[in-house]
Design an enzyme around this catalytic site. Structure first.
Site, PDB file in Angstrom:
ATOM      1  CG  HIS A 132      -0.415   0.280   2.524  1.00  0.00           C
ATOM      2  ND1 HIS A 132      -0.062  -0.704   3.415  1.00  0.00           N
ATOM      3  CD2 HIS A 132      -0.146   1.450   3.149  1.00  0.00           C
ATOM      4  CE1 HIS A 132       0.401  -0.161   4.526  1.00  0.00           C
ATOM      5  NE2 HIS A 132       0.356   1.156   4.394  1.00  0.00           N
ATOM      6  CG  ASP A 162      -0.107  -4.032   2.662  1.00  0.00           C
ATOM      7  OD1 ASP A 162       0.246  -3.515   1.579  1.00  0.00           O
ATOM      8  OD2 ASP A 162      -0.340  -3.377   3.685  1.00  0.00           O
ATOM      9  CB  SER A 236       3.265   1.794   5.991  1.00  0.00           C
ATOM     10  OG  SER A 236       2.029   1.758   6.624  1.00  0.00           O
ATOM     11  CB  ILE A 295     -13.878 -23.182   4.900  1.00  0.00           C
ATOM     12  CG1 ILE A 295     -13.098 -21.862   4.922  1.00  0.00           C
ATOM     13  CG2 ILE A 295     -13.098 -24.276   4.217  1.00  0.00           C
ATOM     14  CD1 ILE A 295     -11.794 -21.926   5.694  1.00  0.00           C
TER      15      ILE A 295
END
Length: 513
Positions: A132, A162, A236, A295
């Site tokens: 990102h 990510d 980040s 699932i």
């Protein structure tokens, strides 16, 4: 509470839920707990690691929204004195505010810049960061500790996890850090975070591992390390280090009311990241293992209806045609209790285990089927793209006719006819029995069933007529089951739904009286 990506923090807290804390044990511990002393200083470790941590600057050209609403409002910290100033200024610039002229000029292009962090893992110039941080960028720069700026290209990206791998050209070997073993980290261990918060440049913060295995609902592979080391916007993609100077996490997200650190940060574990980074380097994309199943969680009601002692495992609610699960003879309604020797206590554990397994590997699975455990083996394939998965969803089925009351459950069902297909917009190849009516306050209503839902299985047996449904319900009642399990096809997909047979008995008593 809303999760905020540390690169671009978003809105405010929406709410917090709290769990009750178990009381302290009254008995004495057999051995006293002893904490190791805190380091006298992190300075030597930080000095060694800082040169390998970089700032990642990405930019893209965008068109300003200069229509009737006027130019875009710059983003300011909450309560900034500039906020109202710019709001007043931009209001004056709206079309029609000056001389009544409503003519609009073409929206100008502008450059948007994003700042994050990363770390060098190879002296030839490979840099790891968050996807990102560089998503949508047409130009990426990596800034070293000595302020040297290098242009970067994207080697590969993993949107689901990510993670992104960049490459810079360099005429000399660059300082590097290495991945450590995140599985050895324990709650309470010291960690060091280094990054580029708010674009300030290399910044070091210290804390501990606050929790392991956090699922923050950002994707199906969530398995975050939680830390209280300060992580802010711009951190980040930066590394989380252990006390040996090894990367044990990639700082990715925070919980925060404002975008600033409140001591709840999340990092992608290195054991997950290093596998993906190796795949990005070799293939330019992640190559995750794939089983080919849909699932759902095993609830206590579902466990009881199938004679399973504990409500654990991942229940198969759909199998992809031609996928590894179908080839391994797995069935709808099977409950996967372990995968490749690892227990599957919760549904969300299975996707991570499968994804981390090498493509082409044959793995054993422990399955709960027909009231007993069996072992099957499946050879994993590479996970297809989302587009390929969407186009592969299909089934086949018969065409039949007329409605029946399933006594006590509050259901009326009918064979699938052309009229019912049109009425409820069912697929031409839909199989099963369609629900035509649901009584208020019934077992079916309690579980949210509604007309147009299709019953595909009852007690893991396929049904093609109302008589099949009734037979399976009576069989479950005769076996003293408290619930009868139905596989329901609805707008949101396929799901197993347990209906209470206790409520069925109560309804019959009312009818008699």
């Amino acid at each position: 509470m809303r999760l905020l990506r540390t690169q671009v923090a978003r809105a405010a807290l929406l709410g917090v839920s709290f769990a009750l804390v178990a009381p302290l044990p009254t008995g004495r511990l057999s051995e006293p707990a002893i904490a190791r002393p805190a380091p006298d200083s992190f300075a030597d470790l930080a000095a060694r690691l800082l040169p390998a941590v970089v700032n990642v600057s990405s930019s893209q050209t965008i068109t300003a929204k200069n229509g009737p609403a006027g130019p875009e409002m710059p983003v300011f910290p909450p309560g900034s004195p500039f906020e109202q100033f710019f709001k007043d200024f931009l209001n004056r610039q709206k079309p029609g505010k000056r001389g009544g002229n409503d003519d609009q000029q073409p929206a100008p292009e502008r450059r948007a810049q994003s700042l994050g962090s990363g770390f060098i893992i190879d002296p030839s110039g490979y840099v790891v960061t968050n996807n990102h941080v560089i998503d949508g960028a047409d130009e990426i720069s990596v800034i070293l500790q000595d302020n040297t700026t290098l242009k970067a290209t994207v080697v590969g990206r993993d949107e689901s996890g990510d993670i992104a791998l960049l490459k810079v050209k360099t005429d000399k070997p660059l300082p590097t850090v290495e991945f450590g073993d995140s599985s050895t980290m324990r709650v309470g261990d010291w960690v060091l975070a280094i990054g580029n918060p708010f674009g300030l440049g290399g910044t070091v913060t210290a804390g501990i591992v606050s929790a392991r295995g956090r699922d923050i609902h950002q994707g199906q592979y969530d398995d975050f390390i939680q830390t209280d080391a300060a992580i802010n916007r711009g951190n980040s993609g930066g590394p989380l280090f252990n006390m040996d100077g090894q990367v044990i996490g990639i700082n990715t997200a925070i919980f925060s009311p404002s975008g600033g650190s409140i001591g709840i940060g999340f990092s992608i574990p290195s054991n997950m990241a290093k596998n993906i980074v190796a795949q990005l380097k070799e293939y330019g994309r992640p190559r995750r293992g794939w089983l080919g199943v849909k699932i759902q969680q095993v609830t206590p009601d579902i466990a009881e209806s199938l004679g399973l002692k504990d409500a654990s495992g991942a229940m198969i609610a759909g199998i992809t045609d031609g996928g590894p699960a179908e080839k391994a003879k797995l069935k709808n309604g099977d409950i996967i209790l372990s995968f490749n020797g690892q227990p599957v206590k919760e549904m969300h554990i299975l996707p991570r285990l499968v994804a981390d397994t090498a493509v082409g590997k044959e793995v054993p699975m422990t399955i709960w089927r027909d009231g007993k455990q069996i072992t099957l083996e499946a050879t994993l394939a590479e996970r297809p793209t989302d587009t390929q998965l969407a186009s592969a969803d299909a089934g086949k089925a018969p065409d039949v006719t007329k409605p029946t009351d399933i006594a006590g459950l509050g259901l009326k069902v009918a064979p699938i006819s052309s009229d019912l297909k049109d009425k409820f917009q069912l697929r031409d190849d839909q199989k099963g029995v369609v629900i035509t009516d649901v009584a208020p306050n019934s077992a079916a209503a309690d579980k949210g069933l509604k007309p147009g839902d299709v019953i595909m299985e009852v007690q893991q047996g396929e049904v093609t007529s109302p008589a099949d449904v009734q037979k399976q319900v009576e069989a479950a009642k005769g076996a003293d089951r408290k619930f009868v399990l139905m596989l329901i096809q609805r707008e949101g997909g396929v799901q197993y739904v347990p209906l209470s047979l206790g409520k069925m008995g109560a309804t019959k008593e009312k009818q008699r009286g």
